[in-house]
Design a protein around this motif. Structure first.
Motif: not given
Length: 159
Positions: A38-41, A85-91, A117-133
């Motif tokens: 995400l930082n290289r978007a 690319t494996r999207l294991d965070w998009a379970e 993957v464009e369709a999963f960008r927002s869920s990827m950002q949510k998953s990153r935030t959850q992991a940080l919390i």
């Protein structure tokens, strides 16, 4: 109470702290992995069409139920090079993803394996935030347990 009690209690709390530390490390690694892409978007100027080449099944359970989830594996081609690319965070629950479904993949032209993957960008950002919390919460619990264990063990040694 004698000193053995404090030493045993301190050791038990220290073991609990180690479990919290392992969970903290796991969430931190997940946060770093998601952040790396995400930082290289802003560098992801390349786009290509990919598709869901595989749906990986994951078995989950709790005390009462067992169920199956799944996550997609996206395959795409850049300059004749086949990549996945494996999207294991998009379970999601079983039946959510369809093999062959088309997806838009944004990638870094100099490093095509770095993609989103464009369709999963927002869920990827949510998953990153959850992991940080969860990383922060578990790190605080780990620190609390370690300091408590040290206090207990020192109390036992000073008696």
């Amino acid at each position: 109470m004698d000193s053995t009690f404090y030493l045993v209690c301190g050791a038990i709390v220290l073991v609990i702290a180690l479990l919290f530390a392992a969970a903290t490390w796991s969430f931190f690694r997940r946060f770093k992995r998601l952040s790396a892409a995400l930082n290289r978007a802003h560098e992801m100027t390349g786009k290509t069409e990919g598709y869901i080449s595989e749906v990986v099944e994951v078995r989950r359970r709790n005390r009462s139920f067992r169920w199956r989830n799944e996550f997609p594996v996206i395959a795409y081609t850049v300059d004749g090079q086949n990549l996945t690319t494996r999207l294991d965070w998009a379970e999601k629950r079983r039946g959510h993803y369809t093999v062959g479904e088309r997806q838009t993949v944004c990638y870094v032209p100099s490093d095509p394996s770095c993609c989103v993957v464009e369709a999963f960008r927002s869920s990827m950002q949510k998953s990153r935030t959850q992991a940080l919390i969860w990383t922060i919460i578990l790190a605080l619990l780990t620190f609390n347990c370690v300091s408590g264990a040290i206090t207990q063990m020192l109390s036992g040694m000073l008696l």
